[in-house]
Design a protein around this motif. Structure first.
Motif, PDB file in Angstrom:
ATOM      1  N   TYR A 126       0.860  -1.173   0.000  1.00 52.92           N
ATOM      2  CA  TYR A 126       0.000   0.000   0.000  1.00 52.92           C
ATOM      3  C   TYR A 126       0.901   1.228   0.000  1.00 52.92           C
ATOM      4  CZ  TYR A 126      -3.842  -3.109   1.275  1.00 52.92           C
ATOM      5  OH  TYR A 126      -4.780  -4.112   1.296  1.00 52.92           O
ATOM      6  N   GLN A 127       1.033   1.822  -1.164  1.00 49.78           N
ATOM      7  CA  GLN A 127       1.879   3.012  -1.264  1.00 49.78           C
ATOM      8  C   GLN A 127       1.186   4.211  -0.624  1.00 49.78           C
ATOM      9  OE1 GLN A 127       2.805   3.503  -5.391  1.00 49.78           O
ATOM     10  NE2 GLN A 127       4.449   1.990  -5.327  1.00 49.78           N
ATOM     11  N   PRO A 128       1.907   4.981   0.142  1.00 51.59           N
ATOM     12  CA  PRO A 128       1.277   6.146   0.778  1.00 51.59           C
ATOM     13  C   PRO A 128       0.870   7.180  -0.259  1.00 51.59           C
ATOM     14  CG  PRO A 128       3.668   6.192   1.088  1.00 51.59           C
ATOM     15  CD  PRO A 128       3.345   4.864   0.473  1.00 51.59           C
ATOM     16  N   ARG A 129      -0.267   7.801  -0.015  1.00 54.01           N
ATOM     17  CA  ARG A 129      -0.772   8.845  -0.903  1.00 54.01           C
ATOM     18  C   ARG A 129      -0.501  10.196  -0.267  1.00 54.01           C
ATOM     19  NH1 ARG A 129      -5.250  11.695  -0.719  1.00 54.01           N
ATOM     20  NH2 ARG A 129      -6.157  10.327   0.885  1.00 54.01           N
ATOM     21  N   GLN A 130       0.023  11.094  -1.041  1.00 54.13           N
ATOM     22  CA  GLN A 130       0.338  12.422  -0.533  1.00 54.13           C
ATOM     23  C   GLN A 130      -0.946  13.187  -0.227  1.00 54.13           C
ATOM     24  OE1 GLN A 130       3.387  13.404   0.227  1.00 54.13           O
ATOM     25  NE2 GLN A 130       4.234  11.474  -0.544  1.00 54.13           N
ATOM     26  N   ARG A 131      -0.865  14.049   0.771  1.00 52.40           N
ATOM     27  CA  ARG A 131      -2.010  14.889   1.099  1.00 52.40           C
ATOM     28  C   ARG A 131      -2.355  15.808  -0.071  1.00 52.40           C
ATOM     29  NH1 ARG A 131      -3.018  15.705   6.749  1.00 52.40           N
ATOM     30  NH2 ARG A 131      -1.601  14.500   8.064  1.00 52.40           N
ATOM     31  N   ASN A 238     -11.780   1.911  -2.550  1.00 50.61           N
ATOM     32  CA  ASN A 238     -11.835   0.458  -2.711  1.00 50.61           C
ATOM     33  C   ASN A 238     -11.493  -0.281  -1.427  1.00 50.61           C
ATOM     34  OD1 ASN A 238     -12.607   0.296  -5.443  1.00 50.61           O
ATOM     35  ND2 ASN A 238     -10.511   0.720  -6.100  1.00 50.61           N
ATOM     36  N   SER A 239     -10.866   0.367  -0.472  1.00 53.69           N
ATOM     37  CA  SER A 239     -10.456  -0.302   0.765  1.00 53.69           C
ATOM     38  C   SER A 239     -10.433   0.720   1.891  1.00 53.69           C
ATOM     39  CB  SER A 239      -9.075  -0.949   0.598  1.00 53.69           C
ATOM     40  OG  SER A 239      -8.088   0.034   0.360  1.00 53.69           O
ATOM     41  N   SER A 240     -10.388   0.198   3.111  1.00 49.47           N
ATOM     42  CA  SER A 240     -10.309   1.083   4.275  1.00 49.47           C
ATOM     43  C   SER A 240      -8.972   1.806   4.332  1.00 49.47           C
ATOM     44  CB  SER A 240     -10.523   0.269   5.560  1.00 49.47           C
ATOM     45  OG  SER A 240     -11.781  -0.356   5.567  1.00 49.47           O
ATOM     46  N   GLN A 241      -7.910   1.144   3.834  1.00 51.64           N
ATOM     47  CA  GLN A 241      -6.589   1.769   3.862  1.00 51.64           C
ATOM     48  C   GLN A 241      -6.544   3.006   2.976  1.00 51.64           C
ATOM     49  OE1 GLN A 241      -7.219  -1.389   3.440  1.00 51.64           O
ATOM     50  NE2 GLN A 241      -6.058  -2.592   4.906  1.00 51.64           N
ATOM     51  N   ALA A 242      -7.380   3.041   1.939  1.00 46.18           N
ATOM     52  CA  ALA A 242      -7.353   4.182   1.024  1.00 46.18           C
ATOM     53  C   ALA A 242      -7.793   5.464   1.719  1.00 46.18           C
ATOM     54  CB  ALA A 242      -8.230   3.897  -0.191  1.00 46.18           C
ATOM     55  N   LYS A 243      -8.719   5.353   2.655  1.00 54.47           N
ATOM     56  CA  LYS A 243      -9.160   6.526   3.422  1.00 54.47           C
ATOM     57  C   LYS A 243      -8.675   6.402   4.865  1.00 54.47           C
ATOM     58  CE  LYS A 243     -13.761   4.562   4.165  1.00 54.47           C
ATOM     59  NZ  LYS A 243     -13.688   4.487   5.611  1.00 54.47           N
ATOM     60  N   GLY A 244      -7.390   6.136   4.975  1.00 55.18           N
ATOM     61  CA  GLY A 244      -6.803   5.892   6.290  1.00 55.18           C
ATOM     62  C   GLY A 244      -6.830   7.085   7.210  1.00 55.18           C
ATOM     63  N   ARG A 245      -6.897   8.292   6.652  1.00 53.70           N
ATOM     64  CA  ARG A 245      -6.865   9.474   7.511  1.00 53.70           C
ATOM     65  C   ARG A 245      -8.103   9.532   8.403  1.00 53.70           C
ATOM     66  NH1 ARG A 245      -4.592  12.327   4.104  1.00 53.70           N
ATOM     67  NH2 ARG A 245      -2.584  11.852   5.047  1.00 53.70           N
ATOM     68  N   VAL A 246      -9.265   9.283   7.831  1.00 52.63           N
ATOM     69  CA  VAL A 246     -10.482   9.316   8.640  1.00 52.63           C
ATOM     70  C   VAL A 246     -10.576   8.077   9.523  1.00 52.63           C
ATOM     71  CG1 VAL A 246     -11.963   8.211   6.920  1.00 52.63           C
ATOM     72  CG2 VAL A 246     -12.959   9.785   8.568  1.00 52.63           C
ATOM     73  N   GLU A 247     -10.017   6.945   9.086  1.00 52.27           N
ATOM     74  CA  GLU A 247     -10.030   5.738   9.920  1.00 52.27           C
ATOM     75  C   GLU A 247      -9.163   5.938  11.166  1.00 52.27           C
ATOM     76  OE1 GLU A 247     -11.865   3.218   9.541  1.00 52.27           O
ATOM     77  OE2 GLU A 247     -12.564   3.323   7.475  1.00 52.27           O
ATOM     78  N   ARG A 248      -8.001   6.548  10.996  1.00 48.99           N
ATOM     79  CA  ARG A 248      -7.141   6.821  12.147  1.00 48.99           C
ATOM     80  C   ARG A 248      -7.771   7.874  13.057  1.00 48.99           C
ATOM     81  NH1 ARG A 248      -3.333   6.139   8.012  1.00 48.99           N
ATOM     82  NH2 ARG A 248      -3.310   8.370   7.580  1.00 48.99           N
ATOM     83  N   ALA A 249      -8.474   8.832  12.454  1.00 50.60           N
ATOM     84  CA  ALA A 249      -9.160   9.831  13.271  1.00 50.60           C
ATOM     85  C   ALA A 249     -10.248   9.185  14.123  1.00 50.60           C
ATOM     86  CB  ALA A 249      -9.759  10.914  12.376  1.00 50.60           C
ATOM     87  N   ASN A 250     -10.931   8.166  13.577  1.00 49.47           N
ATOM     88  CA  ASN A 250     -11.945   7.460  14.353  1.00 49.47           C
ATOM     89  C   ASN A 250     -11.341   6.798  15.588  1.00 49.47           C
ATOM     90  OD1 ASN A 250     -14.043   8.136  12.628  1.00 49.47           O
ATOM     91  ND2 ASN A 250     -13.857   6.282  11.404  1.00 49.47           N
TER      92      ASN A 250
END
Length: 433
Positions: A126-131, A238-250
């Motif tokens: 999972y390559q990190p996506r830049q802000r 497509n996955s939870s990792q793709a929107k990891g910012r809001v998942e970590r905020a949760n």
């Protein structure tokens, strides 16, 4: 020798040299005293090699014949080459009458290269996506179900809006469930406070995404239609990792927000929604980062409050009958038979179902005056006679009510909005007032 046999050798040596009693050795090794005596005899006769198992390197007496193994592997290669061990075992038993354990099939498939164990598989990258560059360019949204009030109130859902460029909490809202009306209400509050962002980034929940099996009915959800009217892009991950910012905020909110509400004696959803702006300011002061570029990409909403109401209502369509009637949520609506409306028989009208329970009927840009008859409401026959126009309809409904006496048959349509059904269930019938 195995580690178990090496440890056993030290104990047997101590017994042979009389540093340990045979009874104590049996307790340490979880063996009987007779077995300890046998091991002592083997140790005195052959040394430490006498403690090595004589069955090591020999095939098991319960092993399957090589001919049977080849037969099973040929079946798997011919019919089930891309199957997993569990499914292949089931098909071998059902279609070929071959009874073999799942673990045996798994080992055979691994030995032939038909199955790769999970421990040996290469991890997914999972390559990190830049802000994103600017505030409001991409807003990640998600719902978090949790016991937010630690038993002081029922479990509920927190809707989280977080900016991708800065990590700022843009909006929080508690709701009973993660429903379309809850997201529409939260999005309206967001737009009234910040404006319209360029895009929302969500998961593939049915509120946002239409699955393939439902694609033949509607290609867009109610929430997607509202964002389309507002000219806001909706992107599904497509996955939870793709929107990891809001998942970590949760995860952070499930720790800090719960404790903060406990200290502030916030015990209900209403109290929490009123107090949340204070928490958001404190959270952003601690964790938000500056955007790469200072430009704010939010756009103001163009329109009045009535346009906002129509945008965030539940939209549906119905076709008028020859008698200028249509049914919505098991309620019969009768359009006023004016000269202008009489031409609309067979035409499609748009239903606007507002969160507060109001219903509006539109034909193009024109609102149609309607009277309703609720088939689920209790009707008095004396009132039927007084209403000249609805007499035949109410008489028919009266007969239906007598037939539908059981409670399970007197429920609202399950396809209708949940909040709307609840409001209608306790409302009165204006046609009978």
């Amino acid at each position: 020798m195995s580690d178990k046999e090496i440890d056993r050798a030290d104990v047997i040596r101590d017994v042979c040299e009389r540093r340990l009693r045979r009874k104590d050795a049996a307790t340490l090794l979880s063996l009987t005293e007779r077995q300890v005596q046998r091991l002592m005899n083997q140790f005195r006769q052959s040394g430490i090699e006498g403690l090595v198992s004589k069955r090591r390197g020999k095939p098991s007496n319960n092993r399957c014949p090589d001919k049977f193994k080849l037969y099973v592997l040929n079946l798997i290669q011919q019919y089930y080459a891309d199957f997993g061990p569990t499914l292949a075992t089931e098909k071998l038993h059902e279609d070929h009458g071959v009874d073999v354990s799942r673990e045996t099939v798994r080992r055979w498939m691994i030995s032939c290269g038909l199955w790769i164990p999970h421990a040996q598989r290469k991890p997914r990258v999972y390559q990190p996506r830049q802000r994103r560059d600017c505030l409001g360019e991409l807003i990640q949204i998600d719902g978090s179900h949790h016991d937010w009030f630690e038993g002081r109130s029922p479990k509920c859902c927190l809707l989280v809006f977080i900016d991708d460029a800065t990590g700022r909490l843009m909006h929080l809202r508690f709701g009973d469930t993660e429903s379309t009306f809850d997201y529409l209400a939260a999005t309206r509050e967001y737009i009234e406070k910040h404006g319209r962002p360029l895009a929302f980034y969500s998961d593939r929940h049915s509120i946002f995404h239409v699955s393939k099996r439902d694609a033949h009915t509607n290609r867009i959800t109610q929430y997607g239609r509202a964002l389309q009217d507002l000219n806001i892009e909706l992107i599904c991950a497509n996955s939870s990792q793709a929107k990891g910012r809001v998942e970590r905020a949760n995860q952070t909110l499930q720790d800090r927000l719960i404790k903060a509400m406990r200290l502030e004696y916030v015990n209900t959803i209403e109290q929490a929604n009123t107090w949340l702006p204070c928490f958001i300011d404190d959270f952003n002061r601690r964790f938000a980062k500056p955007a790469r570029f200072p430009k704010n990409m939010h756009r103001p909403f163009v329109g009045d409050v009535f346009d906002m109401d129509d945008t965030f209502a539940w939209h549906d369509t119905r076709v008028l009958s020859k008698s200028l009637t249509f049914q919505y949520d098991k309620v019969l609506y009768l359009v006023e038979p004016t000269e202008e409306n009489s031409r609309l028989a067979g035409e499609a009208v748009k239903i606007l179902d507002y969160p507060d329970g109001r219903i509006a009927v539109m034909y193009g840009e024109r609102a149609l005056e309607c009277r309703i008859f609720d088939k689920l409401a209790e009707v008095d026959q004396g009132q039927i006679v007084e209403n000249k126009r609805l007499g035949a309809v109410l008489s028919f409904a009266q007969k239906k009510q007598d037939e539908m006496d059981r409670a399970d048959q007197r429920s609202r349509s399950k396809s209708m909005p949940k909040r709307r059904a609840q409001l209608r269930a306790i409302g009165r019938n204006p046609a009978l007032d």
